[in-house]
Write an enzyme that holds these catalytic residues in place. Structure first.
Site, PDB file in Angstrom:
ATOM      1  N   LYS A   1       0.864  -1.198   0.000  1.00 14.55           N
ATOM      2  CA  LYS A   1       0.000   0.000   0.000  1.00 14.55           C
ATOM      3  C   LYS A   1       0.889   1.232   0.000  1.00 14.55           C
ATOM      4  O   LYS A   1       2.073   1.175   0.395  1.00 14.55           O
ATOM      5  CB  LYS A   1      -0.914   0.006   1.229  1.00 14.55           C
ATOM      6  CG  LYS A   1      -0.170  -0.175   2.545  1.00 14.55           C
ATOM      7  CD  LYS A   1      -1.080  -0.593   3.679  1.00 14.55           C
ATOM      8  CE  LYS A   1      -0.262  -0.973   4.912  1.00 14.55           C
ATOM      9  NZ  LYS A   1      -1.086  -1.475   6.014  1.00 14.55           N
TER      10      LYS A   1
ATOM     11  N   GLY B   1      -8.048   1.518   1.800  1.00 14.38           N
ATOM     12  CA  GLY B   1      -8.833   0.365   1.374  1.00 14.38           C
ATOM     13  C   GLY B   1     -10.024   0.767   0.533  1.00 14.38           C
ATOM     14  O   GLY B   1     -10.319   0.167  -0.505  1.00 14.38           O
TER      15      GLY B   1
ATOM     16  N   SER C   1      17.388  28.485  14.443  1.00 11.41           N
ATOM     17  CA  SER C   1      17.167  29.895  14.770  1.00 11.41           C
ATOM     18  C   SER C   1      16.208  30.027  15.940  1.00 11.41           C
ATOM     19  O   SER C   1      15.314  29.199  16.130  1.00 11.41           O
ATOM     20  CB  SER C   1      16.588  30.613  13.539  1.00 11.41           C
ATOM     21  OG  SER C   1      16.053  31.859  13.896  1.00 11.41           O
TER      22      SER C   1
ATOM     23  N   ASN D   1       5.903  43.891  17.303  1.00 11.35           N
ATOM     24  CA  ASN D   1       6.074  44.225  18.707  1.00 11.35           C
ATOM     25  C   ASN D   1       7.526  44.562  19.032  1.00 11.35           C
ATOM     26  O   ASN D   1       7.802  45.526  19.739  1.00 11.35           O
ATOM     27  CB  ASN D   1       5.621  43.049  19.584  1.00 11.35           C
ATOM     28  CG  ASN D   1       4.118  42.899  19.632  1.00 11.35           C
ATOM     29  OD1 ASN D   1       3.426  43.735  20.203  1.00 11.35           O
ATOM     30  ND2 ASN D   1       3.602  41.848  19.022  1.00 11.35           N
TER      31      ASN D   1
ATOM     32  N   THR E   1      10.370  43.272  16.605  1.00 12.53           N
ATOM     33  CA  THR E   1      11.256  43.072  15.464  1.00 12.53           C
ATOM     34  C   THR E   1      11.648  44.409  14.859  1.00 12.53           C
ATOM     35  O   THR E   1      10.779  45.243  14.569  1.00 12.53           O
ATOM     36  CB  THR E   1      10.566  42.209  14.394  1.00 12.53           C
ATOM     37  OG1 THR E   1      10.266  40.933  14.958  1.00 12.53           O
ATOM     38  CG2 THR E   1      11.465  42.029  13.179  1.00 12.53           C
TER      39      THR E   1
ATOM     40  N   HIS F   1       0.776  29.124  13.379  1.00 12.78           N
ATOM     41  CA  HIS F   1       0.590  28.722  14.768  1.00 12.78           C
ATOM     42  C   HIS F   1       0.403  27.214  14.852  1.00 12.78           C
ATOM     43  O   HIS F   1      -0.213  26.609  13.969  1.00 12.78           O
ATOM     44  CB  HIS F   1      -0.635  29.416  15.371  1.00 12.78           C
ATOM     45  CG  HIS F   1      -0.458  30.893  15.499  1.00 12.78           C
ATOM     46  ND1 HIS F   1      -1.506  31.774  15.505  1.00 12.78           N
ATOM     47  CD2 HIS F   1       0.664  31.657  15.600  1.00 12.78           C
ATOM     48  CE1 HIS F   1      -1.052  33.012  15.620  1.00 12.78           C
ATOM     49  NE2 HIS F   1       0.266  32.954  15.677  1.00 12.78           N
TER      50      HIS F   1
ATOM     51  N   VAL G   1     -20.146  39.735  13.189  1.00 14.86           N
ATOM     52  CA  VAL G   1     -19.112  39.095  12.374  1.00 14.86           C
ATOM     53  C   VAL G   1     -19.033  39.798  11.024  1.00 14.86           C
ATOM     54  O   VAL G   1     -20.020  39.846  10.291  1.00 14.86           O
ATOM     55  CB  VAL G   1     -19.423  37.596  12.179  1.00 14.86           C
ATOM     56  CG1 VAL G   1     -18.348  36.935  11.314  1.00 14.86           C
ATOM     57  CG2 VAL G   1     -19.523  36.892  13.527  1.00 14.86           C
ATOM     58  N   PRO G   2     -17.880  40.356  10.662  1.00 15.37           N
ATOM     59  CA  PRO G   2     -17.744  41.025   9.364  1.00 15.37           C
ATOM     60  C   PRO G   2     -17.690  40.011   8.219  1.00 15.37           C
ATOM     61  O   PRO G   2     -17.600  38.802   8.449  1.00 15.37           O
ATOM     62  CB  PRO G   2     -16.422  41.780   9.491  1.00 15.37           C
ATOM     63  CG  PRO G   2     -15.634  40.981  10.474  1.00 15.37           C
ATOM     64  CD  PRO G   2     -16.629  40.408  11.441  1.00 15.37           C
TER      65      PRO G   2
ATOM     66  N   SER H   1     -15.250  39.884   6.099  1.00 11.30           N
ATOM     67  CA  SER H   1     -13.855  39.467   6.009  1.00 11.30           C
ATOM     68  C   SER H   1     -13.062  40.314   6.990  1.00 11.30           C
ATOM     69  O   SER H   1     -13.587  41.268   7.582  1.00 11.30           O
ATOM     70  CB  SER H   1     -13.307  39.650   4.588  1.00 11.30           C
ATOM     71  OG  SER H   1     -13.152  41.029   4.301  1.00 11.30           O
TER      72      SER H   1
END
Length: 1106
Positions: A57, A66, A259, A345, A347, A763, A789-790, A792
């Site tokens: 298989k 199967g 890293s 935040n 970087t 994530h 709820v929008p 998008s």
């Protein structure tokens, strides 16, 4: 990603090695086959292939093989060969995914009866592991979720064979129950000990005396590699079926593993025209969502992200990889590259952009050839400098490159890139980074204050520049119901106040200073950080700034000391690494004074996180994280780097409370929410990023119920995402009216359903294991129970503003007048980074530069130094003389090093080194003691010889005249004379150097002059020969003057500054180190000079007899 699927062969191999307990399970025999497998070797290693009936298989994470006809049973080896050959590298469709079959597994065929097939599955969730068992198994087992019996094993608990039999095996024949119970007990032990997150066996064949594992599917917690590697071995994690594994993905994965930052790359469609290079796990998902929502799913080429402050070199490597992929194939419409991200935040945007810019410059020709347009949107620390450089490189390279900052909605560049939205000619750039030290951080009067004075509803600017208001849900009449504040409930009490005190685990000076600056701008009376725990140093104090003043914060080696001396601290911010975060958090939970723990580290194994959650729940402690930036409560307290630099804190008005509280998984997106909410409302009251792992320490509902209980919070914002089911707890609370405040919600990851193959987002928890866990299903569920709820993410700010305006209109929110925050001075280093100040450098260097992508020696990258094989002589020419000298010069240097490396243990330098080594001193001390003897009398005659011979030659002195001149002055001629060697016993070192120089140097006038001097001196005394110092010194001067690389002034300068002696110092150091190592190896004891070798000459005794 933490939970990663493994091949069936890998899972069976782990079970073979580590399934203990002397169970009835028969060891799994299998042979793996790919396109490179040689049959003869396979059969030699697995002789049973020729003698037994077989099963074959694919082994490529394909479900229900199967049902798909992808299993061949009861075949002999030739039939299996043909079966594989017919399918190897052939296209196969599995659901919506299409891919090529490349990996197969062959096993012995196990004859058995249907009633001997059983089903078992173990999987993990937040509070327990669940064992599913069904007394029937096989291809037609059906819906096991509804059929199977289950046994939940709470985290930290154990099971025994009795409970397994009682709960799971009631329908298993009594004669087999003990055997199966023992197998399940040991299988579960292996599952826990080796950090599996999922393990399914179907069918599990149970005969009267033996157990066979036939089909297996499994996932491991890849973050536990540092714990389990000795047991796992090297694990090959295959890509989901339908998506090929590319070497570029493996390269980025390797970079990521080495890293502290996060670097991810998944290639979806190598021929696609839309490529992304997005900063941040949450932002990367939102960009993909937007591309798919605007019709670009079929052309989306990749998913990926870079975050966690990668270095310039790492960003360059990441960008170079993306650009190399983009420029492999042309697209008739050209291609677009979206370099996006939220508001960082911590970087340094300019630093990461330097790496991207280097890659863009390198690919300039191909970018033009492939008609690639680039769209950039970024913000965060030093973003203005980064965007300025991006604009400049676009003009320099003559490529279409459009650059935007936080004044533009995060995903607006997607519509621009796809040609759906016009590209603005000019941007209204908002508050510059350099302005954050100003009292208000603003350029205009406070609009809310003016509007409240005019008694009109405030109309703050929308979070995205859209005119399509018709797409925003119609405002509804919001009625806030009275709620009961649960004062005694620890889950409803505030986590932070303006008197909160915290302890920091880890020496994170930048984050601590950021917290102190936030405290100061919030006009707190005292710092929120009272102590630091750092077990790698002794107790001491660390200096920080409190406004303009310097303060000292104590650092403790032991946690108990910090807790004992600071009993009022109730928050611990844990910056420990993923390897030590578990234990340090567990230690913290032993101190009842701590009510809140923030765990910053990403990559803590899930089993450990779940144990922490259980322990924290028992002790009523709130955990924020792991894998989080933290949280912020404006005017009160912030965790670590949350909120970014001071300019962003002022710009988003995080120095004073607003009326809106939010909770998000993504730390990077929390800063974007700060920006959106500050534009659309009167600001943030509290915001928490719970973390991107599958099992965050606290969930959405934990924080939302706190917000519900806080009368200062008038509306709530939830930013969820694909994967997990925590959002449904919020739905339930909305439906049962436990949540009565307006809740605006959006779940990111809606693009997941548009991909034909499974994609793991940035994530660890962003992966849907069922339709219920998809972002689309969650958004629909939240909308169905009254959430706002929008359509998008683009419209999230508009919906927040709409709800806010209704609350203001109804009088639930009365915007407060703006109070300017106090001035916070900018750190010197950061001001210099921004180019706001200048000062004379303390040092200057012109030979080496380590600041860029790689080390540079006098303009030559270290990679070129090695690839061009310049050798030690070439390195000397670069670092000593700032140029590449001709090969004969470099070889001369190396020859000099070899002939001067050592001259036995009797010379003063070697003697000193030996004595020092035998006194027990270290290498450096012993070496220095030898080097300090070098001078005019020992080894240091090179400089003197070079000067005296060259001065005499330059003055036109005849050799005889020069010898007489030195004799009349009473001076020895440096470079002439040897204690042992003579004209009759010549020094071979001198002969070797002299012959090489005469044969290879273009001119050797000074050496010839010295040889004439030697004829005169040896006529007087045979040992007054031109010694090794003299020959090297004169040859060195000839090289400087006649190799064509130096002006006469430069050549003389090197003679004057004493450079000639450098070759002896460097060469002899090799010998001194050899003597040191020799004495240590011989274990020689302390040296004491014998008395009989010392002549004691004392003054005569004073004679009193006169």
């Amino acid at each position: 990603m933490s939970a990663k699927a493994i091949r069936e062969a890998t899972g069976k191999n782990i079970i073979n090695k580590h399934l203990g307990g002397n169970t009835a399970a028969v060891s799994c025999r299998f042979a793996s086959v790919d396109a490179d497998t040689k049959l003869s070797e396979l059969v030699a290693n697995n002789p049973w292939l020729k003698t037994e009936k077989l099963v074959v298989k694919p082994d490529q994470l394909i479900k229900r093989r199967g049902k798909l006809g992808l299993i061949a049973v009861n075949k002999d080896l030739p039939e299996v060969q043909k079966w594989i050959s017919d399918r190897m590298n052939k296209e196969q469709k599995v659901g919506a995914a299409s891919g090529k079959l490349r990996n197969f597994i062959i096993e012995p065929f196990v004859p058995h009866k249907e009633n001997e097939e059983m089903y078992i599955c173990i999987y993990s969730h937040r509070h327990a592991d669940t064992i599913l068992f069904y007394h029937q198994g096989g291809v037609d087992v059906g819906d096991v979720d509804s059929k199977a019996v289950r046994l939940d094993v709470p985290i930290g608990d154990t099971i025994d064979e009795g409970s397994i039999t009682k709960v799971l095996l009631t329908r298993v024949p009594a004669a087999k129950q003990a055997m199966v119970a023992k197998f399940i007990y040991n299988l579960y032990k292996l599952y826990v000990d080796l950090y599996f997150t999922y393990l399914e066996i179907n069918p599990l064949v149970v005969t009267n005396s033996e157990i066979y594992i036939l089909d297996l599917a499994a996932k491991l917690d890849a973050t536990a590699d540092f714990i389990c590697r000795p047991q796992w071995g090297e694990i090959d994690y295959p890509p989901p079926f339908g998506r090929d594994a590319y070497p570029e993905e493996a390269y980025i994965a390797d970079l990521d593993s080495k890293s502290g930052a996060s670097l991810k790359l998944t290639i979806l469609n190598k021929s696609g025209r839309i490529w992304t290079m997005v900063a941040g796990g949450g932002a990367s998902v939102i960009y993909s969502d937007t591309i798919c929502a605007l019709g670009g799913a079929s052309e989306l080429a990749n998913y990926g992200e870079y975050s966690g402050a990668p270095s310039e070199q790492q960003t360059y490597e990441y960008a170079k990889t993306i650009l190399s992929l983009m420029t492999q194939e042309k697209h008739p419409q050209g291609k677009v590259l979206i370099i996006g991200g939220g508001i960082a935040n911590f970087t340094n945007v300019a630093a990461t952009f330097r790496g991207i810019i280097t890659a863009l410059v390198e690919f300039q020709g191909k970018l033009i050839e492939h008609k690639i347009s680039i769209f950039v949107r970024r913000a965060g620390p030093n973003y203005q400098e980064g965007l300025r450089r991006m604009r400049e490189v676009g003009q320099t390279l003559s490529i279409p490159l459009y650059v935007f900052g936080p004044e533009t909605h995060m995903t607006a560049i997607v519509a621009m890139a796809l040609g759906i939205r016009p590209i603005p000619q000019e941007n209204n750039v908002e508050t510059a980074t350099a302005n954050f030290a100003l009292p208000t951080g603003e350029k205009q009067p406070n609009k809310q204050k003016l509007q409240s004075q005019n008694k009109e509803s405030p109309k703050p600017p929308v979070a995205c520049s859209r005119n399509a208001k018709e797409n925003i849900p119609n405002p509804v009449d919001i009625k806030l119901k009275q709620h009961t504040s649960l004062q005694g409930d620890s889950k409803s009490t505030p986590l932070f106040t303006n008197t909160t005190k915290s302890i920091i685990w880890g020496m994170q000076n930048r984050a601590i200073q950021s917290m102190l600056d936030f405290d100061f701008v919030c006009t707190r009376n005292e710092p929120s950080v009272v102590a630091i725990i750092y077990p790698f140093t002794g107790d001491h104090k660390q200096k920080f700034y409190w406004g303009h003043k310097e303060i000292l914060i104590p650092v403790y080696k032991q946690m108990k000391d910090a807790m004992t001396k600071h009993p009022d601290a109730d928050v611990l911010v844990n910056f420990a690494s993923l390897r030590s975060a578990y234990q340090s958090t567990l230690d913290t939970l032993e101190f009842p004074q701590i009510r809140t723990i923030a765990i910053i580290a990403e990559g803590i194994p899930e089993n450990l996180t779940r144990k922490l959650i259980k322990c924290a729940d028992e002790k009523k402690v709130t955990i924020i994280g792991p894998a989080t930036v933290g949280g912020v409560k404006p005017g009160c307290f912030k965790i670590g780097n949350t909120g970014g630099m001071m300019d962003n804190i002022l710009h988003s008005k995080l120095y004073r409370p607003g009326s809106v509280a939010y909770v998000s998984r993504s730390g990077g997106m929390s800063n974007e929410l700060n920006n959106i909410i500050s534009k659309a409302t009167d600001g943030v009251y509290e915001g928490v990023a719970i973390g991107g792992d599958r099992y965050p320490g606290s969930t959405f509902i934990d924080h939302i119920m706190r917000y519900q209980a806080d009368e200062n919070i008038k509306m709530i914002v939830l930013l969820g995402e694909v994967g997990g089911t925590e959002e449904y707890e919020v739905c339930k609370a909305l439906e049962t009216k436990q949540i009565t405040k307006p809740l605006v919600a959006w779940c990111i990851g809606t693009c997941a359903g548009m991909f034909t193959a499974e994609v793991q987002f940035g994530h660890a928890g962003s992966c849907a294991n069922s339709n219920k866990e998809t972002a689309t299903a969650k958004n629909e569920a939240l909308a169905s129970v009254g959430g706002h709820v929008p359509d998008s993410f683009d419209f999230l700010g508009d919906v927040i503003q709409s709800v806010y305006e209704q609350l203001v209109k109804q009088g639930h929110i009365v915007p407060a007048p703006e109070v300017p925050p106090p001035t916070v001075p900018m750190d010197y280093n950061w001001a210099r980074e921004l180019g706001l100040i200048r000062k004379p450098a303390s040092f200057m260097t012109s030979i080496c530069d380590e600041r860029g992508q790689e080390l540079i020696y006098a303009g030559m990258p270290i990679s070129d130094v090695l690839q061009k094989n310049v050798g030690i002589g070439g390195v000397i020419s670069l670092l000593w003389f700032q140029r590449c000298l001709p090969p004969y010069c470099c070889k001369f240097f190396e020859m000099c090093l070899m002939v001067t490396a050592d001259h036995g243990p009797a010379v003063s330098g070697a003697h000193n080194t030996i004595v020092c080594a035998r006194a027990g001193k270290d290498l450096v001390s012993s070496l220095v003691s030898g080097l300090l003897t070098i001078g005019d009398r020992f080894g240091g005659a090179l400089d003197g010889a070079a000067k005296t011979f060259s001065e005499a030659y330059d003055k036109g002195m005849h050799p005889t005249e020069f010898v007489n001149h030195m004799r009349n002055k009473g001076q020895l001629i440096m470079g002439i004379g040897h204690r042992v060697k003579s004209i009759n016993n010549p020094d071979q070192r001198v002969k070797i150097v002299k012959e090489y120089v005469m044969a290879n140097f273009p001119q050797t006038p000074l050496l010839q002059y010295a040889l004439e001097v030697e004829k005169i001196t040896t006529s007087k005394k045979p040992n007054l020969i031109l010694n090794v110092d003299g020959v090297i010194a004169c040859a060195f001067v000839d090289m400087l003057r006649h190799c064509g690389s130096f002006t006469s002034e430069e050549a003389q300068e090197y003679v004057n500054i004493g450079a000639i002696n450098s070759l002896f110092v460097l060469g002899r150091s090799i010998g001194f180190i050899g003597h040191y190592m020799d004495q240590k190896r011989l274990k020689q004891g302390l040296y004491r000079h014998p008395w009989d070798d010392i002549s004691y000459v004392l003054p005569e005794q004073y004679n009193n007899d006169n």
